[in-house]
Design an enzyme around this catalytic site. Structure first.
Site, PDB file in Angstrom:
ATOM      1  N   LYS A 188     -50.281   6.971  19.754  1.00 12.86           N
ATOM      2  CA  LYS A 188     -51.043   5.511  19.667  1.00 12.86           C
ATOM      3  C   LYS A 188     -51.980   5.838  18.579  1.00 12.86           C
ATOM      4  O   LYS A 188     -53.054   6.528  18.721  1.00 12.86           O
ATOM      5  CB  LYS A 188     -51.912   5.609  20.869  1.00 12.86           C
ATOM      6  CG  LYS A 188     -52.017   3.991  21.539  1.00 12.86           C
ATOM      7  CD  LYS A 188     -52.939   3.128  20.674  1.00 12.86           C
ATOM      8  CE  LYS A 188     -54.266   3.247  20.628  1.00 12.86           C
ATOM      9  NZ  LYS A 188     -55.032   2.467  19.833  1.00 12.86           N
ATOM     10  N   GLU A 192     -60.622  16.684  20.680  1.00 18.01           N
ATOM     11  CA  GLU A 192     -61.313  16.808  19.347  1.00 18.01           C
ATOM     12  C   GLU A 192     -62.267  15.604  19.105  1.00 18.01           C
ATOM     13  O   GLU A 192     -62.059  14.626  18.783  1.00 18.01           O
ATOM     14  CB  GLU A 192     -60.334  16.804  18.150  1.00 18.01           C
ATOM     15  CG  GLU A 192     -60.968  17.334  16.808  1.00 18.01           C
ATOM     16  CD  GLU A 192     -61.301  18.721  17.116  1.00 18.01           C
ATOM     17  OE1 GLU A 192     -62.349  19.077  16.936  1.00 18.01           O
ATOM     18  OE2 GLU A 192     -60.455  19.524  17.457  1.00 18.01           O
ATOM     19  N   CYS A 239     -65.521  14.289  11.381  1.00 13.86           N
ATOM     20  CA  CYS A 239     -66.264  14.771  12.391  1.00 13.86           C
ATOM     21  C   CYS A 239     -66.967  15.990  11.990  1.00 13.86           C
ATOM     22  O   CYS A 239     -67.944  16.298  12.928  1.00 13.86           O
ATOM     23  CB  CYS A 239     -65.300  15.009  13.553  1.00 13.86           C
ATOM     24  SG  CYS A 239     -63.619  15.540  13.028  1.00 13.86           S
ATOM     25  N   GLU A 293     -73.988  11.236  15.889  1.00 15.14           N
ATOM     26  CA  GLU A 293     -73.229  11.194  14.833  1.00 15.14           C
ATOM     27  C   GLU A 293     -73.328   9.936  14.069  1.00 15.14           C
ATOM     28  O   GLU A 293     -73.369   8.824  14.903  1.00 15.14           O
ATOM     29  CB  GLU A 293     -71.758  11.381  15.569  1.00 15.14           C
ATOM     30  CG  GLU A 293     -70.752  11.573  14.552  1.00 15.14           C
ATOM     31  CD  GLU A 293     -69.354  12.028  15.298  1.00 15.14           C
ATOM     32  OE1 GLU A 293     -68.860  11.229  16.057  1.00 15.14           O
ATOM     33  OE2 GLU A 293     -68.721  12.810  14.626  1.00 15.14           O
TER      34      GLU A 293
HETATM   35  P1  NAI Z   1     -62.910   5.631  19.678  1.00 20.64           P
HETATM   36  O1  NAI Z   1     -62.760   7.040  20.178  1.00 20.64           O
HETATM   37  O2  NAI Z   1     -63.062   4.851  20.577  1.00 20.64           O
HETATM   38  O3  NAI Z   1     -61.214   5.579  18.979  1.00 20.64           O
HETATM   39  C1  NAI Z   1     -60.439   6.577  18.653  1.00 20.64           C
HETATM   40  C2  NAI Z   1     -58.848   6.136  19.276  1.00 20.64           C
HETATM   41  O4  NAI Z   1     -59.037   6.196  20.781  1.00 20.64           O
HETATM   42  C3  NAI Z   1     -58.258   4.886  19.042  1.00 20.64           C
HETATM   43  O5  NAI Z   1     -57.100   5.028  18.972  1.00 20.64           O
HETATM   44  C4  NAI Z   1     -58.659   3.945  19.953  1.00 20.64           C
HETATM   45  O6  NAI Z   1     -57.976   2.800  20.248  1.00 20.64           O
HETATM   46  C5  NAI Z   1     -58.400   4.962  21.371  1.00 20.64           C
HETATM   47  N1  NAI Z   1     -59.285   4.582  22.466  1.00 20.64           N
HETATM   48  C6  NAI Z   1     -60.360   3.746  22.676  1.00 20.64           C
HETATM   49  N2  NAI Z   1     -60.799   3.445  23.797  1.00 20.64           N
HETATM   50  C7  NAI Z   1     -59.914   4.190  24.727  1.00 20.64           C
HETATM   51  C8  NAI Z   1     -59.818   4.243  26.029  1.00 20.64           C
HETATM   52  N3  NAI Z   1     -60.752   3.758  26.981  1.00 20.64           N
HETATM   53  N4  NAI Z   1     -58.713   5.055  26.447  1.00 20.64           N
HETATM   54  C9  NAI Z   1     -57.806   5.572  25.481  1.00 20.64           C
HETATM   55  N5  NAI Z   1     -57.648   5.360  24.247  1.00 20.64           N
HETATM   56  C10 NAI Z   1     -58.974   4.724  23.753  1.00 20.64           C
HETATM   57  O7  NAI Z   1     -63.689   5.759  18.293  1.00 20.64           O
HETATM   58  P2  NAI Z   1     -64.025   4.521  17.536  1.00 20.64           P
HETATM   59  O8  NAI Z   1     -64.611   3.479  18.452  1.00 20.64           O
HETATM   60  O9  NAI Z   1     -63.204   3.879  16.625  1.00 20.64           O
HETATM   61  O10 NAI Z   1     -65.415   4.981  16.632  1.00 20.64           O
HETATM   62  C11 NAI Z   1     -66.514   5.082  17.351  1.00 20.64           C
HETATM   63  C12 NAI Z   1     -67.382   6.191  16.760  1.00 20.64           C
HETATM   64  O11 NAI Z   1     -66.622   7.495  17.190  1.00 20.64           O
HETATM   65  C13 NAI Z   1     -67.496   6.660  15.367  1.00 20.64           C
HETATM   66  O12 NAI Z   1     -68.619   6.088  14.866  1.00 20.64           O
HETATM   67  C14 NAI Z   1     -67.587   8.056  15.230  1.00 20.64           C
HETATM   68  O13 NAI Z   1     -69.002   8.423  15.560  1.00 20.64           O
HETATM   69  C15 NAI Z   1     -66.717   8.717  16.307  1.00 20.64           C
HETATM   70  N6  NAI Z   1     -65.397   9.077  15.849  1.00 20.64           N
HETATM   71  C16 NAI Z   1     -65.203  10.076  15.543  1.00 20.64           C
HETATM   72  C17 NAI Z   1     -63.943  10.560  15.172  1.00 20.64           C
HETATM   73  C18 NAI Z   1     -63.547  12.141  15.102  1.00 20.64           C
HETATM   74  O14 NAI Z   1     -62.815  12.615  14.244  1.00 20.64           O
HETATM   75  N7  NAI Z   1     -64.153  12.994  15.913  1.00 20.64           N
HETATM   76  C19 NAI Z   1     -62.837   9.783  14.684  1.00 20.64           C
HETATM   77  C20 NAI Z   1     -63.195   8.365  14.969  1.00 20.64           C
HETATM   78  C21 NAI Z   1     -64.415   8.113  15.482  1.00 20.64           C
END
Ligand code: NAI
Ligand code: MG
Length: 498
Positions: A191, A266, A300, A401
């Protein structure tokens, strides 16, 4: 896609403009709801592609396909599976320009970053894990009690893996998850992030082209609540591997308990960079610049809490600020661009809000601090690269973050103080140390409470080297042999030979 220096390959243009369905059991199909969503180019704010919006029903189909494909994938000889993964890596390398452009269009990052990291590391990952497929051996173990048993272990795949990935490294994250999962003999439902599905869609074509059987990897594009959550909750999924936000990671943990799924998380970070007075200051400035601003700071591991020993603080700050002032914002496809837009308007808002909170709480933005004023950047999701001083530990910018191009530069007087500042965070992903003192290097590396310590370098990754966080940054290593362990389970076989 406009702009003088911006050239898009015909093949990329054609791919982006085609109908994009889900890929289940090797077949492309629309979402069962018929719904689709728009993907934007973050450099221009313009419509880029229209993609199928997967639902729980689609996740059911994808999981069933992955389950059916397990005996097919495991039925191939290890040598053949190894060859297929190697060839997948090689084909990605051949298509590197295409993959780089897809990620730039989707994510906004400057194309040189894709050329030096995202694409070659993805190839490297598949080829590194190709080498492991033929080496997943168990042990023969003599019971301590000396009883007449022949005991051995088998290292078996966990089964069907759900991989939920973010938008910051769209292609590379596919490699992080698929490499070890497939090498270990699992099948996968992937996904991708709703912001950046294009390189994953193209990767599915390449997976089929190199001869990986249908159903071994299935792709469900769509949103977190409608496509990610059903995957995390699915009772026929054996493991979830996730990269993204902490709050989402917590939801996934919660969802996983229904059938005791294996989990790798992660999550975020708030990583420190420590610059000691004995450091090579040029190297420290250049390295810290990369640590904070690579990928527009949407990493990250971003080492954005920068603490500098007082005697070199002013010089360090002046040199870092000068370097940040030279950043050339623009469309990532323009070879002159050194920093692109953030991935989305939502991410731009989040980062600008946090920058505003920093200013309101008394931090000083010595460079940047808002939206760029250049007229040609107004429709894209740009944020000025920013350097803050006068920071205090209680500020939100020092705790949350940011995931944007923002450095917070503070000072310390002693090594003890530096370590206390560095470890004062609920996260524990990565850390950077700049020093030429060998004794200090190892003392500080041992005392930092983080999963990775980079000394006189930052952000180095290699397929063979394990990577992953402590504390709130998650658990379950990625890369290296340890990542494979997270996709295998050990079966013990006792045979009475008396
Ligand atoms: P997110 O964690 O919500 O999204 C990442 C993935 O999870 C996407 O594929 C999304 O569709 C999926 N997802 C979202 N809600 C879900 C749920 N309830 N169940 C299963 N899958 C779900 O991150 P988002 O909203 O894009 O970014 C928000 C913040 O998260 C950023 O500002 C950043 O601080 C952090 N982030 C950290 C990352 C890292 O590499 N550690 C990568 C992306 C975001
Ligand atoms: Mg989210």
């Amino acid at each position: 896609m406009n702009g003088v220096n911006v050239k898009v390959l015909d093949s990329v243009r054609a791919f982006v403009g085609r109908e994009h369905g889900l890929v289940i059991d090797g077949q492309e199909r629309p979402s069962s709801s018929g719904e689709r969503f728009d993907v934007l180019n973050p450099a221009t704010g313009e419509h880029l592609a229209t993609v199928a919006s997967g639902t729980a029903q689609d996740v059911d189909l994808a999981v069933a396909a992955a389950r059916r494909a397990l005996p097919v994938w495991q039925g191939l000889s290890p040598a053949r599976r190894s060859e297929l993964l190697w060839n997948l890596g090689a084909r990605i390398a051949e298509l590197s320009e295409e993959f780089a452009q897809l990620d730039v269009l989707d994510n906004g990052k400057p194309v040189f970053e894709c050329n030096v990291v995202d694409v070659p590391l993805t190839t490297g990952l598949f080829q590194y894990y190709a080498g492991w497929v033929t080496k997943l051996d168990g042990d023969t173990i003599t019971p301590a009690g000396g009883s007449p048993f022949h005991v051995y272990t088998r290292r078996e795949p966990v089964g069907v893996v759900g991989a939920i990935i973010p938008w910051n490294f769209p292609l590379l994250m596919c490699g992080y998850k698929l490499g070890p999962a497939l090498a270990a003999g699992n099948t996968v439902v992937l996904k991708p992030a709703e912001q950046t599905p294009l390189s994953a869609l193209r990767l599915m074509q390449v997976i089929a082209e190199v001869g990986i059987p249908p159903g071994v990897v299935n792709l469900v594009t769509g949103f977190g609540p409608s496509a990610g959550a059903p995957l995390a909750h699915h009772r026929d999924v054996d493991k979830i591997t996730f990269t993204g936000e902490n709050a989402t990671g917590q939801k996934i943990l919660e969802a996983a308990k229904s059938n005791m799924k294996r989990i790798s998380l992660e999550l975020g970070g708030k990583s420190p960079s420590l610059v000691f007075a004995d450091a090579d200051l040029d190297a420290a400035v250049n390295g810290t610049f990369g640590a904070v601003y690579w990928n527009q700071g949407q990493c990250c591991i971003a080492g954005a809490r920068v603490f500098v020993e007082r005697s070199v603080h002013d010089e360090f700050l002046a040199r870092l600020s000068a370097k940040v002032s030279e950043v050339k914002l623009g469309n990532g496809l323009d070879p002159e661009t050194t920093m692109g837009p953030l991935v989305s308007a939502e991410q731009q808002d989040r980062v600008l809000e946090l920058i505003g909170s920093g200013i309101a709480s008394g931090a000083t933005a010595v460079v940047g601090g808002g939206r760029p004023s250049r007229p040609d950047l107004q429709n894209g999701f740009f944020v000025e690269p920013t350097v803050f001083t006068d920071v205090r530990a209680d500020m939100r910018i020092m705790k949350e973050e940011i995931f944007g191009p923002v450095a917070m530069v503070g000072t310390f007087d002693t090594e003890e103080e530096a370590l206390a500042l560095a470890n004062d965070t609920s996260f524990g992903l990565a850390s950077g140390v700049w020093t030429t003192n060998v004794k200090r290097t190892h003392r500080v590396a041992a005392a930092l409470n983080a999963g990775v310590v980079w000394v006189n370098t930052y952000g180095m990754f290699d397929p063979a080297i394990p990577y992953g966080g402590f504390k709130m940054s998650g658990f379950g290593k990625e890369l290296g042999r340890e990542a494979l362990d997270a996709y295998l389970q050990t079966k013990t076989v006792w045979v009475d030979v008396s």
